[in-house]
Write a protein that holds these residues in place. Structure first.
Motif, PDB file in Angstrom:
ATOM      1  N   THR A   5       0.845  -1.414  -0.107  1.00 56.04           N
ATOM      2  CA  THR A   5       0.043  -0.036  -0.059  1.00 56.04           C
ATOM      3  C   THR A   5       0.836   1.329   0.090  1.00 56.04           C
ATOM      4  O   THR A   5       0.426   2.311  -0.536  1.00 56.04           O
ATOM      5  N   ASN A   6       2.104   1.166   0.677  1.00 60.25           N
ATOM      6  CA  ASN A   6       2.821   2.237   0.682  1.00 60.25           C
ATOM      7  C   ASN A   6       3.463   2.567  -0.791  1.00 60.25           C
ATOM      8  O   ASN A   6       3.718   3.800  -1.245  1.00 60.25           O
ATOM      9  N   ARG A   7       3.578   1.606  -1.597  1.00 62.45           N
ATOM     10  CA  ARG A   7       4.023   1.979  -2.920  1.00 62.45           C
ATOM     11  C   ARG A   7       3.166   2.144  -3.720  1.00 62.45           C
ATOM     12  O   ARG A   7       3.408   3.249  -4.370  1.00 62.45           O
ATOM     13  N   LEU A   8       1.977   1.738  -3.649  1.00 62.32           N
ATOM     14  CA  LEU A   8       0.626   2.300  -4.533  1.00 62.32           C
ATOM     15  C   LEU A   8       0.478   3.819  -4.032  1.00 62.32           C
ATOM     16  O   LEU A   8       0.347   4.505  -4.864  1.00 62.32           O
ATOM     17  N   ALA A   9       0.537   4.091  -2.698  1.00 63.27           N
ATOM     18  CA  ALA A   9       0.417   5.672  -2.146  1.00 63.27           C
ATOM     19  C   ALA A   9       1.406   6.564  -2.873  1.00 63.27           C
ATOM     20  O   ALA A   9       0.971   7.649  -3.381  1.00 63.27           O
ATOM     21  N   ARG A  10       2.449   6.059  -2.987  1.00 61.16           N
ATOM     22  CA  ARG A  10       3.615   6.680  -3.713  1.00 61.16           C
ATOM     23  C   ARG A  10       3.440   7.071  -5.037  1.00 61.16           C
ATOM     24  O   ARG A  10       3.510   8.213  -5.564  1.00 61.16           O
ATOM     25  N   GLN A  11       2.916   5.835  -5.782  1.00 63.03           N
ATOM     26  CA  GLN A  11       2.924   6.043  -7.245  1.00 63.03           C
ATOM     27  C   GLN A  11       1.531   7.129  -7.576  1.00 63.03           C
ATOM     28  O   GLN A  11       1.550   7.739  -8.608  1.00 63.03           O
ATOM     29  N   LEU A  12       0.498   6.971  -6.958  1.00 68.03           N
ATOM     30  CA  LEU A  12      -0.839   7.853  -6.743  1.00 68.03           C
ATOM     31  C   LEU A  12      -0.215   9.215  -6.659  1.00 68.03           C
ATOM     32  O   LEU A  12      -0.891  10.114  -7.261  1.00 68.03           O
ATOM     33  N   GLY A  13       0.517   9.302  -5.605  1.00 64.93           N
ATOM     34  CA  GLY A  13       0.918  10.928  -5.150  1.00 64.93           C
ATOM     35  C   GLY A  13       1.659  11.343  -6.456  1.00 64.93           C
ATOM     36  O   GLY A  13       1.588  12.641  -6.720  1.00 64.93           O
ATOM     37  N   TYR A  14       2.599  10.466  -7.353  1.00 65.94           N
ATOM     38  CA  TYR A  14       3.290  11.066  -8.099  1.00 65.94           C
ATOM     39  C   TYR A  14       2.415  11.316  -9.465  1.00 65.94           C
ATOM     40  O   TYR A  14       2.603  12.402 -10.072  1.00 65.94           O
ATOM     41  N   VAL A  15       1.417  10.450  -9.723  1.00 64.50           N
ATOM     42  CA  VAL A  15       0.581  10.662 -10.932  1.00 64.50           C
ATOM     43  C   VAL A  15      -0.294  11.948 -10.671  1.00 64.50           C
ATOM     44  O   VAL A  15      -0.389  12.738 -11.536  1.00 64.50           O
ATOM     45  N   LEU A  16      -0.727  12.158  -9.466  1.00 62.16           N
ATOM     46  CA  LEU A  16      -1.679  13.413  -9.193  1.00 62.16           C
ATOM     47  C   LEU A  16      -0.762  14.716  -8.854  1.00 62.16           C
ATOM     48  O   LEU A  16      -0.991  15.722  -9.570  1.00 62.16           O
ATOM     49  N   GLY A  17       0.435  14.433  -8.725  1.00 57.87           N
ATOM     50  CA  GLY A  17       1.484  15.562  -8.384  1.00 57.87           C
ATOM     51  C   GLY A  17       1.485  15.960  -9.939  1.00 57.87           C
ATOM     52  O   GLY A  17       1.801  17.229 -10.229  1.00 57.87           O
ATOM     53  N   GLY A  18       1.866  15.220 -10.911  1.00 64.01           N
ATOM     54  CA  GLY A  18       2.104  15.472 -12.175  1.00 64.01           C
ATOM     55  C   GLY A  18       0.971  16.273 -12.895  1.00 64.01           C
ATOM     56  O   GLY A  18       1.029  16.994 -13.826  1.00 64.01           O
ATOM     57  N   ALA A  19      -0.061  15.880 -12.509  1.00 61.32           N
ATOM     58  CA  ALA A  19      -1.365  16.601 -13.250  1.00 61.32           C
ATOM     59  C   ALA A  19      -1.958  17.856 -12.216  1.00 61.32           C
ATOM     60  O   ALA A  19      -2.706  18.500 -12.775  1.00 61.32           O
ATOM     61  N   LEU A  20      -1.338  18.083 -11.361  1.00 58.77           N
ATOM     62  CA  LEU A  20      -1.805  19.285 -10.292  1.00 58.77           C
ATOM     63  C   LEU A  20      -1.830  20.332 -10.971  1.00 58.77           C
ATOM     64  O   LEU A  20      -0.889  21.106 -11.518  1.00 58.77           O
ATOM     65  N   GLY A  21      -2.885  21.100 -11.085  1.00 60.12           N
ATOM     66  CA  GLY A  21      -3.348  22.555 -11.536  1.00 60.12           C
ATOM     67  C   GLY A  21      -3.288  22.405 -13.155  1.00 60.12           C
ATOM     68  O   GLY A  21      -3.417  23.532 -13.694  1.00 60.12           O
ATOM     69  N   LYS A  22      -3.323  21.228 -13.739  1.00 59.92           N
ATOM     70  CA  LYS A  22      -3.674  21.032 -15.196  1.00 59.92           C
ATOM     71  C   LYS A  22      -4.884  20.386 -15.767  1.00 59.92           C
ATOM     72  O   LYS A  22      -5.532  19.821 -14.733  1.00 59.92           O
ATOM     73  N   ARG A  23      -5.095  20.561 -16.893  1.00 57.51           N
ATOM     74  CA  ARG A  23      -6.305  19.631 -17.443  1.00 57.51           C
ATOM     75  C   ARG A  23      -5.699  18.484 -18.024  1.00 57.51           C
ATOM     76  O   ARG A  23      -4.622  18.541 -18.976  1.00 57.51           O
ATOM     77  N   VAL A  24      -6.135  17.200 -17.751  1.00 57.95           N
ATOM     78  CA  VAL A  24      -5.858  16.032 -18.199  1.00 57.95           C
ATOM     79  C   VAL A  24      -6.967  15.394 -18.598  1.00 57.95           C
ATOM     80  O   VAL A  24      -7.888  15.099 -17.884  1.00 57.95           O
TER      81      VAL A  24
END
Length: 184
Positions: A160-179
């Motif tokens: 679950t920690n690996r999953l949480a990190r990956q989700l944070g990375y994906v959301l962080g890359g999309a933050l403030g953008k339209r995707v």
């Protein structure tokens, strides 16, 4: 963003409803304070930072994440199909109603009781869980959301920690953008 492909392949979309504050310093709105959830929160925040999001300093934006996991089905032979303990031998995901539920704590659905034991693979889940996640940024708790993202993916890791990190990375890359329906 293929960064989460092996961990949780699926799609995500995001939209900016109004400008984020400048500078944007993100704080995570956390629903739990257990030590296990703290590890998941730290992993999620690590993913945000890896994607270039500022998470230290005075927060100017609050990130709230809600999710639901459906599926995973199967339990120990003769056991109940659902247990809120997050036991890996049940149909419930440890991401919901268990120690890892820091990001939101929603209910996880499970398939009916399906024996998961066989001669060759005695404790395999009947199927992978489907994660449905919604994230929103608010400039303050009383304001409407400034940015919203949704993720739907198939969980392929028990970590679950690996999953949480990956989700944070994906959301962080999309933050403030339209995707629109990007693969992950």
């Amino acid at each position: 963003m293929a960064h989460a492909q092996g961990v949780c392949p699926g799609v995500y979309s995001a939209t900016l409803l109004k400008p984020l504050p400048t500078p944007t310093v993100v704080a995570l709105n956390v629903a739990s304070s257990s030590s296990a959830s703290s590890e998941s929160v730290q992993a999620f925040m690590s993913g945000l930072r890896a994607a270039g999001v500022t998470t230290t300093g005075t927060p100017t934006a609050l990130l709230r994440v809600t999710y639901q996991v459906a599926g995973e089905g199967g339990s120990t032979p003769g056991g109940p199909a659902m247990s809120q303990a997050g036991n890996p031998q049940t149909g419930w995901s440890s991401w919901s109603n268990g120690a890892q539920s820091a990001l939101q704590g929603g209910i996880s659905l499970a398939l009916p009781d399906i024996p998961s034991a066989s001669m060759f693979n005695p404790r395999t889940k009947a199927q992978s869980g489907l994660l449905m996640l919604r994230a929103e940024i608010r400039n303050s708790p009383s304001e409407p959301a400034s940015w919203i993202a949704v993720v739907q993916c198939t969980v392929r890791t028990p970590d679950t920690n690996r999953l949480a990190r990956q989700l944070g990375y994906v959301l962080g890359g999309a933050l403030g953008k339209r995707v629109d329906k990007a693969r992950m």
